[in-house]
Design a protein around this motif. Structure first.
Motif, mmCIF file in Angstrom:
data_model
loop_
_atom_site.group_PDB
_atom_site.id
_atom_site.type_symbol
_atom_site.label_atom_id
_atom_site.label_comp_id
_atom_site.label_asym_id
_atom_site.label_seq_id
_atom_site.Cartn_x
_atom_site.Cartn_y
_atom_site.Cartn_z
ATOM 1 N N SER A 28 -5.756 8.670 43.299
ATOM 2 C CA SER A 28 -4.867 9.759 43.733
ATOM 3 C C SER A 28 -4.283 10.424 42.504
ATOM 4 N N ARG A 29 -3.908 11.693 42.654
ATOM 5 C CA ARG A 29 -3.198 12.355 41.565
ATOM 6 C C ARG A 29 -1.936 12.985 42.140
ATOM 7 N N VAL A 30 -0.821 12.740 41.449
ATOM 8 C CA VAL A 30 0.470 13.277 41.887
ATOM 9 C C VAL A 30 0.845 14.424 40.943
ATOM 10 N N PHE A 31 1.103 15.587 41.523
ATOM 11 C CA PHE A 31 1.516 16.763 40.745
ATOM 12 C C PHE A 31 2.962 17.089 41.085
ATOM 13 N N VAL A 32 3.725 17.521 40.077
ATOM 14 C CA VAL A 32 5.052 18.054 40.378
ATOM 15 C C VAL A 32 5.146 19.459 39.769
ATOM 16 N N ARG A 74 5.273 26.706 38.745
ATOM 17 C CA ARG A 74 5.097 26.291 37.354
ATOM 18 C C ARG A 74 4.812 24.784 37.363
ATOM 19 N N MET A 75 3.617 24.399 36.867
ATOM 20 C CA MET A 75 3.235 22.971 36.890
ATOM 21 C C MET A 75 4.068 22.219 35.861
ATOM 22 N N ARG A 76 4.764 21.147 36.300
ATOM 23 C CA ARG A 76 5.663 20.443 35.393
ATOM 24 C C ARG A 76 5.076 19.149 34.869
ATOM 25 N N ASP A 77 4.321 18.438 35.729
ATOM 26 C CA ASP A 77 3.882 17.095 35.358
ATOM 27 C C ASP A 77 2.784 16.652 36.322
ATOM 28 N N TRP A 78 1.938 15.748 35.899
ATOM 29 C CA TRP A 78 1.017 15.101 36.839
ATOM 30 C C TRP A 78 0.669 13.715 36.330
ATOM 31 N N ARG A 79 0.354 12.812 37.263
ATOM 32 C CA ARG A 79 -0.056 11.447 36.901
ATOM 33 C C ARG A 79 -1.099 10.938 37.881
ATOM 34 N N GLN A 80 -1.942 10.016 37.375
ATOM 35 C CA GLN A 80 -2.975 9.445 38.240
ATOM 36 C C GLN A 80 -2.609 8.019 38.618
ATOM 37 N N ARG A 89 -9.211 21.597 41.160
ATOM 38 C CA ARG A 89 -8.844 23.017 41.294
ATOM 39 C C ARG A 89 -7.347 23.211 41.529
ATOM 40 N N VAL A 90 -6.631 22.087 41.749
ATOM 41 C CA VAL A 90 -5.221 22.207 42.150
ATOM 42 C C VAL A 90 -4.343 22.915 41.116
ATOM 43 N N PRO A 91 -4.398 22.528 39.820
ATOM 44 C CA PRO A 91 -3.486 23.186 38.886
ATOM 45 C C PRO A 91 -3.622 24.710 38.916
ATOM 46 N N THR A 127 6.189 18.652 45.238
ATOM 47 C CA THR A 127 5.430 17.458 44.849
ATOM 48 C C THR A 127 4.191 17.379 45.730
ATOM 49 N N LEU A 128 3.050 17.260 45.083
ATOM 50 C CA LEU A 128 1.779 17.325 45.798
ATOM 51 C C LEU A 128 0.940 16.108 45.429
#
Ligand SMILES: C[S@@+](CC[C@H](N)C(=O)[O-])C[C@H]1O[C@@H](n2cnc3c(N)ncnc32)[C@H](O)[C@@H]1O
Length: 232
Positions: free
Chosen positions: A225-229, A211-217, A200-202, A167-168
């Motif tokens: 902020s953006r949260v990536f899982v 493997r990118m699963r999900d992201w939300r702002q 550039r994160v993805p 989680t980033l």
């Protein structure tokens, strides 16, 4: 005594001749050490919503072995420890003062929990491969050079178990006025603010075999902020 003086002289002149540039990590460590006592304010005003969302999206369950990278003054770390009382939660930060503060508070608030927090550089992790069920990292990549981001992401991948979650949280780049202010702040104090990397994160995360699963702002006090899982 004169031997020591000669040695000092030689070291100083060698460094001057060498002109090896001071790494940004050394400056970052110093600046976050200095700010460790006031840093919780920035979480209170700008980061707590994203921390909460990151915990929800992370899929972390009680009983896991969880690693938080770059804990800062420990606000997210406390959330993780609270959610993982039967498990083990390990944290670290480049700044020894941040790490010490985080450990002290969490040991005071959750004395029965298994926790550790030390001063470690995210580019070189002292953990065996596949050691953690989940890895969490908030607002660090902005402070690393492009090469160091790759080094760090490869380390996060190495220590995470197969199918484990990463989680980033990054500073969002979806607000034009904020981006302009951030660019100025970053040029004035790069060791503290860094620069935005969200867009550039993805690509970078995928390039390091996640493997990118999900992201939300999310936005708090105007700060995006953006949260990536991602999954290993
Ligand atoms: C912007 S703060 C974010 C702190 C915390 N994660 C949060 O969400 O509030 C960035 C933190 O990263 C740490 N840091 C910077 N470079 C690092 C590195 N190479 N390894 C580990 N920590 C680092 C700094 O000391 C600082 O505490």
């Amino acid at each position: 005594m004169s031997l020591l003086k000669n040695l000092d002289y030689e070291v100083v002149t060698t460094v001057k001749r060498d002109r090896l540039p001071q790494t940004i990590a050394a400056r970052t460590k110093r600046v976050y050490d200095i700010l460790s006592t006031v840093y919780p304010l920035s979480t209170y005003f700008f980061h707590s919503k994203a921390h909460k969302l990151a915990l929800q999206m992370s899929g972390i369950e009680d009983g896991m072995r969880v690693l938080e990278i770059a804990t800062g003054s420990g606000e997210m770390f406390r959330r993780l420890v609270k959610a993982n009382r039967a498990g083990e939660t390990v944290g670290f930060d480049l700044s020894p003062k941040m790490a010490a503060r985080t450990l002290k508070q969490v040991r005071r608030d959750f004395p029965a929990s298994r926790t550790q927090c030390h001063a470690v550089d995210a580019r070189y992790l002292p953990f065996a491969e596949h050691s953690f069920d989940a890895v969490v990292c908030c607002y660090l990549l902005e402070l690393l050079s492009q090469e160091d981001i790759v080094l760090a992401l490869q380390e996060f991948h190495r220590v995470l178990r197969p199918k484990g979650t990463f989680t980033l949280v990054c500073i969002g780049q979806n607000a034009g006025a904020f981006n302009r202010v951030y660019r100025v702040a970053g040029s004035l104090a790069p060791a503290f603010w860094g620069r935005q990397v969200d867009e550039r994160v993805p690509q970078m995360v995928r390039a390091c075999s996640f493997r990118m699963r999900d992201w939300r702002q999310v936005r708090q006090s105007g700060y995006p902020s953006r949260v990536f899982v991602a999954e290993k």
